[in-house]
Scaffold this motif. Sequence first.
Motif, short mmCIF file in Angstrom:
data_model
loop_
_atom_site.label_atom_id
_atom_site.label_comp_id
_atom_site.label_asym_id
_atom_site.label_seq_id
_atom_site.Cartn_x
_atom_site.Cartn_y
_atom_site.Cartn_z
N TRP A 1 0.84 -1.20 0.00
CA TRP A 1 0.00 0.00 0.00
C TRP A 1 0.88 1.26 0.00
N GLU A 2 1.83 1.33 0.93
CA GLU A 2 2.65 2.54 1.07
C GLU A 2 3.49 2.82 -0.18
N GLU A 3 4.08 1.77 -0.76
CA GLU A 3 5.03 1.95 -1.85
C GLU A 3 4.40 1.89 -3.24
N ALA A 4 3.24 1.24 -3.37
CA ALA A 4 2.66 1.05 -4.70
C ALA A 4 1.18 1.41 -4.79
N GLY A 5 0.52 1.69 -3.69
CA GLY A 5 -0.88 2.09 -3.73
C GLY A 5 -1.85 1.00 -4.13
N VAL A 6 -1.59 -0.23 -3.67
CA VAL A 6 -2.43 -1.35 -4.08
C VAL A 6 -3.64 -1.54 -3.17
N LYS A 7 -4.72 -2.00 -3.78
CA LYS A 7 -5.89 -2.48 -3.04
C LYS A 7 -5.98 -3.96 -3.33
N PRO A 8 -5.86 -4.82 -2.30
CA PRO A 8 -5.91 -6.26 -2.54
C PRO A 8 -7.30 -6.73 -2.93
N ARG A 9 -7.35 -7.83 -3.65
CA ARG A 9 -8.62 -8.42 -4.06
C ARG A 9 -9.34 -9.04 -2.87
N GLY A 10 -8.61 -9.56 -1.92
CA GLY A 10 -9.20 -10.18 -0.75
C GLY A 10 -8.41 -11.41 -0.36
N GLY A 11 -8.67 -11.89 0.82
CA GLY A 11 -7.91 -13.03 1.30
C GLY A 11 -6.58 -12.59 1.90
N ALA A 12 -6.05 -13.42 2.75
CA ALA A 12 -4.79 -13.09 3.42
C ALA A 12 -3.61 -13.28 2.47
N PRO A 13 -2.58 -12.45 2.61
CA PRO A 13 -1.35 -12.67 1.83
C PRO A 13 -0.80 -14.07 2.13
N ARG A 14 -0.28 -14.74 1.09
CA ARG A 14 0.27 -16.09 1.24
C ARG A 14 1.77 -16.08 1.02
N ARG A 15 2.51 -16.68 1.94
CA ARG A 15 3.96 -16.79 1.77
C ARG A 15 4.24 -17.76 0.63
N VAL A 16 5.02 -17.29 -0.37
CA VAL A 16 5.30 -18.11 -1.55
C VAL A 16 6.79 -18.36 -1.76
N GLY A 17 7.64 -17.78 -0.95
CA GLY A 17 9.07 -18.02 -1.14
C GLY A 17 9.93 -17.05 -0.35
N ARG A 18 11.22 -17.17 -0.61
CA ARG A 18 12.22 -16.34 0.07
C ARG A 18 13.38 -16.09 -0.88
N TYR A 19 13.95 -14.91 -0.79
CA TYR A 19 15.18 -14.63 -1.52
C TYR A 19 16.12 -13.86 -0.61
N SER A 20 17.37 -13.83 -0.99
CA SER A 20 18.40 -13.12 -0.22
C SER A 20 19.09 -12.11 -1.12
N TYR A 21 19.50 -11.02 -0.52
CA TYR A 21 20.27 -10.02 -1.25
C TYR A 21 21.11 -9.23 -0.26
N ARG A 22 21.95 -8.34 -0.77
CA ARG A 22 22.78 -7.49 0.08
C ARG A 22 22.18 -6.10 0.08
N LYS A 23 21.55 -5.74 1.20
CA LYS A 23 20.90 -4.45 1.38
C LYS A 23 21.95 -3.41 1.74
N ARG A 24 21.94 -2.30 1.04
CA ARG A 24 22.86 -1.20 1.38
C ARG A 24 22.16 -0.30 2.40
N LEU A 25 22.74 -0.23 3.58
CA LEU A 25 22.21 0.63 4.62
C LEU A 25 22.78 2.04 4.45
N LYS A 26 22.27 2.98 5.23
CA LYS A 26 22.81 4.34 5.18
C LYS A 26 24.32 4.28 5.41
N GLY A 27 25.05 5.01 4.62
CA GLY A 27 26.49 4.96 4.71
C GLY A 27 27.09 3.98 3.72
N GLY A 28 26.23 3.21 3.01
CA GLY A 28 26.70 2.33 1.95
C GLY A 28 27.13 0.95 2.38
N LEU A 29 27.02 0.62 3.68
CA LEU A 29 27.43 -0.69 4.15
C LEU A 29 26.44 -1.76 3.70
#
Length: 147
Positions: free
Chosen positions: A57-85
């Motif tokens: 909602w905050e980032e894309a303005g979506v209205k869901p069709r209904g039903g609870a969100p379902r976990r479908v997977g996981r991924y990993s990445y390297r997040k850059r925090l403030k300061g570039g770490l």
Amino acid sequence: MLRRPSHYQLAALCYRRHEGRLEILLITSRETRRWVLPKGWPKSGFDAGGTALEEAWEEAGVKPRGGAPRRVGRYSYRKRLKGGLPVPTDVDVFAIEIAKLYDSYPEAGQRERRWVTPAEASQMVDEPDLKALLADAEALVTAPARK
């Protein structure tokens, strides 16, 4: 060698059926303008699926069709925090079927939104694990939730 534990985020795999085909909603990140899924850190007062829905909602303005969100997977990445770490970050992904996109939402004007096929989405993102997840989106959104 000591290693810091991974950070943890929740993401929304927002999807719809358009003219009989599956489409995925990608957004740009605010700073690097890379294509990503809506995602964020866990939030107090929300479960994991609720956090993914709130980020969508905050980032894309979506209205869901209904039903609870379902976990479908996981991924990993390297997040850059403030300061570039860069820090290792695990992201649980929740499928959310979308009924509508609003023009007015908290981060409107800060990001671009685009509906694309799973194959296009897979090519647009940078993270290898997310590429694989998006390439398999058709099976993921129709399969039962993962534990």
